[in-house]
Scaffold this motif. Structure first.
Motif, short mmCIF file in Angstrom:
data_model
loop_
_atom_site.label_atom_id
_atom_site.label_comp_id
_atom_site.label_asym_id
_atom_site.label_seq_id
_atom_site.Cartn_x
_atom_site.Cartn_y
_atom_site.Cartn_z
N THR A 209 -1.92 5.18 2.46
CA THR A 209 -1.51 5.41 0.77
C THR A 209 -0.73 6.70 0.78
O THR A 209 0.27 6.45 -0.09
CB THR A 209 -2.94 5.44 0.28
N GLU B 2 1.12 8.79 2.72
CA GLU B 2 2.68 8.95 3.64
C GLU B 2 3.43 7.61 3.34
O GLU B 2 4.39 7.77 3.27
CB GLU B 2 2.07 9.06 4.91
N ARG B 3 2.75 6.35 3.29
CA ARG B 3 3.75 5.06 3.31
C ARG B 3 3.72 4.61 2.03
O ARG B 3 4.45 3.56 1.77
CB ARG B 3 3.13 4.25 4.44
N GLY B 4 2.70 4.79 1.24
CA GLY B 4 2.74 4.27 -0.08
C GLY B 4 2.50 2.72 0.01
O GLY B 4 3.22 1.82 -0.66
N GLN B 5 1.42 2.30 1.01
CA GLN B 5 1.13 0.82 1.26
C GLN B 5 -0.36 0.51 1.12
O GLN B 5 -0.84 0.09 1.72
CB GLN B 5 1.60 0.61 2.87
#
Lengths: 271, 639
Positions: free
Chosen positions: B351, B353-356
Motif C-alpha cells: 500500500t 510503497e507501491r500503491g497497490q
C-alpha cells in the motif's frame, strides 16, 4: 479494437507533459489531486516507460503541497512548479515555459476544481502556443512522432475517433480511466522543484465582482408514461433540441451569418 | 569398538550442529534490528517453553503427552549420552537414567508414528513422515546401548553385527536429531523454537498476558523503505519466528480464508517466509498449498521482493489480502508465531510503497483521507441519524462520565438501530454520557489493516488531539474494532484511555443493579464472538453473562470462544474481496444453524453486516444491545 492501445512506438518517443492543478474534494472541500488532472497523468504514465514531465502553475504553500504530492505518489519522481500567486493568470506563465521547452503532447484536465474553473486554460494555452486542441479525450489509442489517435468522449457514452497532428494539447475527460492509487512513500519522497517564471497579474479578474452562487430551482420533468416501456424511453431519451437547423456544406460566411442570427435571437448578442 | 567411536561420533555431530546453528543464525541476522531484551529472554525461555507453549500444545491432549515423552526423553537422553559416551563417565545410575529417557522417547516416538499412520490434512508430509522413524532409531539405539551398561545384557552381546547396526542407528539418529536440528530438518523447530520463545517480539504474551495491537511504523526517515518488501525487511526475530514453525497446521485448520477456498494458508505463508529466508522454491513444501495455487511455481530469496513486481515471487498479493486478521492462527499456534504481524507488514509495503491495495481498497483509503470515514460520507452528517435523540455533544458539555464512541456504524442504517438500542439502555441506567458528534473520525482500523499506516497514524493523531480537549472517565463503543484500536493501538501514539466494549459496560451496569431486566422471549440464542473482542481482547464472558441475565436459552457453537470462526468482515477483507470457493459468512451461518439457535447475538457492526448478508431463511441477527433494550423494564418515572 485492433490498434495497440495507448502505447508509444518506441522508435519515435514523443515528449509528454502533463499539466496539473490543485483539486478540491466535492464533499469536504479538502485539497487533493484534481481528478481530471490525475486521469491525465494516468494516461501519460500508460503511454511510455519514460517518465512524463509534470508541471504545476499556481501557489505553492503548506496547504497546496500535500495535494501536489498526490501526483508524485502516482509514480513520477519530480514535479515542476511555476510558482504563482493566487491572483496571477497562469496561462502566460505556462505558455512562456512551454514555449521555451516544448513538448509535442500536452495532457491536462478539462476543468480545474478550484478558482475560476472556467475550463478555458487548455484553449488559451493552445491559442498561445499554436497547438491543436482536442477536448474531452477519453482514450489515447496511438501516438507516433507526428500523430496521435484519440477517442473523444461524447454524451451518452458515444466516442469519436480523432487523428490529431502533433504538437497538441489533449484535455482529458472524466470518461477516461480512473487514476491509480497514491503511494504514500512515493508521494513523500518525490521532488517538487520550483522554476523561476514571470508572474502576470490577472487584470480581468480584478474587476470582477464576486457573489455566492444562487441555487436555481430545478425544472421538473413530468413523465406521463403508462407502461414500463414508456418510462424507460422517457428516462433514456436524449434531450432533443427543437427548432434547430442543420447546415451542411455551406461557406464559412453563410455559417457565420446563421450563427449570428441564432445568437441574436437568443439574446446572447445584443447589438 | 563402538565405545571408542562414540565420543567421535558425538563430537562430530555436535560440531556440525554448531556450524549449522551459526549458519542459520546468520540468515536470521540479515533481518532488521529489533528491540528485545536478550538476557531477560534467555532467562525466561525455559518457563515460556514449559508453561506457555505447553498450554497451547495441550489443547491436543494426545500430542502434548507425546511431545512431553519425546522431547523430554530426547533432551535427557542427549545430555546423558554426552556424559556417558562422550566423556566416558562410569555411572550405573546415569546409565539407568539413559535407559529410562530413551525408553520414554521411544514411547513418544511410537505415538508420533501412530498419529502419522493416517495423518490429518493439516499436517505436512515429506520429511516429517521420516521424523517418527528417526526418533525411534535414536531412542532404540541408545536404549540398546544402555542395556550392557546397566547389566541387563552381557558386554559384547550381539557381536560385530549388533555393533555395526547400533553404529548405523546412532549415526542416523544423530544426523536427524543433532545435525538436522540446525541444518534445516524437521527438528529445526526445537532449535529455532527455543530461541524464538526467548527473543519473541511480543514478550507480553507469555505468562497469560496479551499483546495484540499492531506495532507502529516509524515515519521519521523519509528515505527508509516502509513495510516489508523482501524477507530481510522483517526484523531478525520475526525471521527466527518463521523458522520455528513445526508445520502442525493448526493455523490452517482454523483459518477462515483457507476454509473458504481463498488463496491463503497461514502455514504455507510461514513456510514461504522460510523459503525466502534461505532462498529457493516452494516445490519441496509438503503440506496443503494455497487453495488454487499449485506448488513449485513460486520462488524467492532473502533479497528478492516477496510479491514480485512482474511474474511470480515468493507469493502472490491476493494471498496477503485474503487475510481477515482474525488472529485464529496466532491464537492456535503452539510456537506463538505472529502471522498477522507478518501479513500486515507485507501489506504496508504494497500500500505505502507501491500503491497497490486491490479492489475497493484505494477508494476506501481515499475516502478516509478526504472524508474521515471509509464510505465517503459527509463528515458533517455523522450525527444525522440521531437528530431526534438529543444526544449531548462533548463540545458543548466539555466533560462527561462516559464518552460514547459511535464509530463509522453511525453512517450505516443497520448499525444505527444498535446504537439507538444502546442509548436506550444507557438512558435507562441513568449513565451520564456524551458523544463527540461530528468531531469524531474513523479510528483508523481499516486503514491500518489495509497497510496504510500513514493514514492510520494521521487519523489517530487527530482523534487523540480531539479527545485531549475534553474530560471523561471512560470510552464505550459498540464497535470492537474501534475498541481494540482505541485501547491497544492508540497508547503507542500517545492516547491512553479506559475503553469498554458495550457488552462489558452493560454487564457492569447489570452487576451494579443499574439495569432492571425482564426475561427475553424469542427462542434459542447463540453468541458469535467477534474476533476483535474475543481473541484480540479476551472478552468472552461479559456478553454471555448478559445473555444469561436475560434468561436466554443460550447454546454454544462448536467453534466459539477463542476458537470462534471469523465472520469474514475484519482486516479490510470485504474491501479487498479476494474470491474463493465460498463466502466466510456463509460458513459461519452454517455453524450458527448447526447450533440449533434461531437468533444469533452479536456485538460488532461488521459481524452484523456480514451475517445479515447471508441469504434468508437464516437465524435472525441481533446485537446484544438490542436484546437488552428489548428486555428493559422501564419505570414510568424515568420515562
Amino acid at each position: 479494437m485492433s490498434r495497440n492501445l495507448a502505447r508509444l512506438h518506441s522508435s519515435d518517443e514523443v515528449s509528454v507533459t502533463v499539466l496539473v492543478s490543485i483539486g478540491k474534494h466535492p464533499v469536504t472541500g479538502r485539497l487533493r489531486r484534481a481528478d481530471q488532472d490525475a486521469r491525465a497523468l494516468e494516461m501519460a504514465l500508460g503511454l511510455s516507460d519514460s517518465e512524463p514531465r509534470v508541471i504545476y502553475a499556481g501557489p505553492l504553500n503548506d496547504s497546496t503541497e500535500p495535494a501536489l504530492r498526490g501526483y508524485l505518489g502516482m509514480g513520477v519522481s519530480e514535479l515542476k512548479v511555476l510558482r504563482q500567486s493566487e491572483q496571477n493568470d497562469i496561462v502566460p506563465a505556462l505558455s512562456g515555459f512551454l514555449d521555451n521547452s516544448p513538448s509535442s503532447l500536452i495532457l491536462c484536465g478539462s476543468r480545474a476544481e478550484l478558482g475560476e474553473s472556467s475550463g478555458l486554460v487548455p484553449y488559451q494555452l493552445a491559442d498561445a502556443l499554436g497547438y491543436t486542441l482536442v477536448s474531452n479525450v477519453a482514450v489515447i489509442e496511438e501516438v507516433t512522432a507526428t500523430l496521435a489517435v484519440v477517442l473523444q468522449a461524447l454524451p451518452r457514452g458515444q466516442r469519436r475517433r480523432i487523428e490529431v497532428v502533433l504538437p497538441a494539447i489533449l484535455a482529458v475527460d472524466t470518461a477516461s480511466p480512473v487514476a491509480r492509487q497514491v503511494a504514500y512513500a512515493k508521494a513523500s519522497r518525490g521532488f517538487i522543484n520550483c522554476v523561476v517564471t514571470d508572474a502576470a497579474e490577472d487584470d480581468a479578474t480584478e474587476q470582477w465582482h464576486y457573489q455566492p452562487a444562487r441555487k436555481r430551482p430545478k425544472r421538473l420533468k413530468i413523465i406521463k408514461a403508462t407502461s414500463a416501456r414508456d418510462r424507460f424511453k422517457a428516462a433514456a431519451a436524449k434531450a432533443e433540441g427543437t427548432g434547430g437547423q442543420v447546415l451542411t456544406s455551406v461557406s464559412a460566411e453563410e455559417g457565420a451569418v446563421a450563427i449570428l442570427k441564432v445568437l441574436k435571437e437568443e439574446g446572447v448578442l445584443k447589438t | 569398538m563402538l565405545t571408542s567411536l562414540m565420543p567421535w561420533l558425538l563430537a562430530v555431530a555436535i560440531l556440525l550442529a554448531v556450524v549449522g546453528a551459526l549458519r542459520r543464525a546468520r540468515l536470521w541476522l540479515r533481518g532488521r534490528a529489533s528491540n528485545v531484551n536478550v538476557w531477560a529472554g534467555i532467562r525466561a525461555m525455559p518457563k515460556r517453553y514449559l508453561v506457555d507453549l505447553h498450554h497451547v500444545v495441550e489443547r491436543d491432549r494426545y500430542i502434548s503427552n507425546t511431545h512431553v515423552a519425546t522431547a523430554g526423553g530426547f533432551v535427557l537422553a542427549s545430555v546423558l549420552a554426552i556424559l556417558l559416551h562422550g566423556f566416558a563417565w562410569e555411572s550405573k545410575l546415569l546409565a539407568w537414567l539413559l535407559l529410562a529417557a530413551s525408553g520414554a522417547m521411544l514411547i513418544g516416538a511410537v505415538r508420533v508414528a501412530k498419529r502419522r499412520q493416517s495423518p490429518p490434512d493439516r499436517l505436512s508430509k515429506g520429511a516429517w513422515m521420516r521424523l517418527p522413524k528417526s526418533l525411534m532409531v535414536f531412542a532404540i539405539s541408545f536404549l540398546i546401548l544402555s542395556l550392557p551398561a546397566v547389566g541387563l545384557l552381557p558386554e559384547g552381546f550381539g557381536g560385530v553385527v549388533l555393533a555395526a547396526l547400533l553404529t548405523a542407528g546412532i549415526v542416523w539418529g544423530l544426523a536427524e536429531m543433532f545435525i538436522g536440528m540446525t541444518w534445516g530438518g524437521p527438528m529445526k523447530h526445537a532449535f529455532a523454537g527455543a530461541l524464538h520463545l526467548a527473543f519473541h517480539r511480543r514478550s507480553e504474551r507469555f505468562g497469560g498476558g496479551r499483546s495484540t495491537g499492531l506495532k507502529a511504523l516509524n515515519f521519521d526517515d523519509a528515505q527508509a523503505p516502509l513495510g516489508v518488501e523482501k524477507p530481510t525487511d522483517f526484523t531478525w526475530n520475526q525471521l527466527l519466528g518463521f523458522d520455528a514453525c513445526v508445520q502442525c497446521g493448526r493455523c490452517e485448520a482454523v483459518c477462515p480464508a483457507f476454509a473458504a477456498g481463498q488463496p491463503l494458508n497461514p502455514k504455507k505463508l510461514i513456510q514461504d517466509m522460510v523459503v525466502g529466508l534461505a532462498g529457493g522454491s516452494d516445490a519441496s513444501y509438503s503440506g496443503s498449498p494455497y487453495p488454487g495455487k499449485p506448488l513449485g511455481e513460486h520462488k524467492g530469496g532473502p533479497f528478492q521482493a516477496i510479491v514480485a513486481r512482474e511474474g511470480k515471487g515468493l507469493l502472490d498479493a491476493d494471498t496477503l489480502w485474503a487475510c481477515t486478521t482474525c488472529r485464529a492462527c496466532v491464537e492456535e499456534c503452539p510456537m506463538m508465531i505472529e502471522h498477522v504481524d507478518a501479513i500486515v507488514d507485507m501489506r504496508r509495503h504494497l500500500t505505502l510503497e507501491r500503491g497497490q491495495t486491490p479492489n475497493k481498497g484505494a477508494e476506501v483509503l481515499e475516502n478516509l483521507i478526504a472524508t474521515d470515514n471509509p464510505g465517503g460520507f459527509n463528515p458533517g452528517s455523522r450525527m444525522n441519524w440521531a437528530a431526534d435523540l438529543n444526544l449531548p455533544i462533548l463540545a458543548d458539555v466539555k466533560r462527561t462520565d462516559v464518552l460514547l464512541w459511535l464509530g463509522d456504524g453511525a453512517f450505516d442504517m443497520r448499525n444505527q438501530r444498535t446504537l439507538r438500542a444502546f442509548i436506550k439502555v444507557l438512558r435507562s441506567a441513568g449513565v451520564q454520557f456524551a458523544v463527540l458528534g461530528n468531531e469524531e473520525r474513523d479510528s483508523g482500523d481499516v486503514a491500518r489493516r489495509l497497510g496504510d499506516e500513514a493514514t492510520f497514524q494521521h487519523l489517530a493523531k487527530l482523534n487523540i488531539h480531539t479527545l485531549q480537549q475534553y474530560s471523561f472517565r471512560s470510552i464505550v463503543t459498540c464497535d470492537p474494532h474501534s475498541f481494540h484500536v482505541l485501547k491497544n493501538e492508540y497508547p503507542e501514539l500517545g492516547g491512553e484511555y479506559v475503553v469498554y466494549h458495550h457488552t462489558t459496560f452493560m454487564e457492569r451496569l447489570y452487576r451494579d443493579k443499574q439495569l432492571s431486566l425482564k426475561d427475553w422471549v424469542g427462542g434459542r440464542v447463540t453468541y458469535h464472538d467477534p474476533c476483535y473482542l474475543g481473541r484480540y481482547n479476551g472478552e468472552y464472558d461479559a456478553p454471555r453473562q448478559l445473555l444469561d441475565a436475560l434468561g436466554i436459552d443460550r447454546v454454544e457453537m462448536t467453534r466459539s470462544g477463542f476458537r470462534s470462526r471469523c465472520c469474514g468482515g475484519g482486516g479490510g477483507a470485504p474491501i479487498t474481496d479476494i474470491p474463493g470457493k465460498q463466502r466466510i459468512p456463509d460458513m459461519r451461518m452454517d455453524d450458527i444453524k448447526a447450533s440449533g439457535a434461531n437468533v444469533v447475538a452479536v456485538g460488532c457492526p461488521q459481524c452484523t453486516a456480514m451475517l445479515e448478508g447471508v441469504v434468508e431463511p437464516r437465524p435472525q441477527v441481533l446485537d446484544i444491545a438490542e436484546l437488552v433494550a428489548q428486555s428493559l423494564i422501564e419505570e414510568e418515572t424515568r420515562a
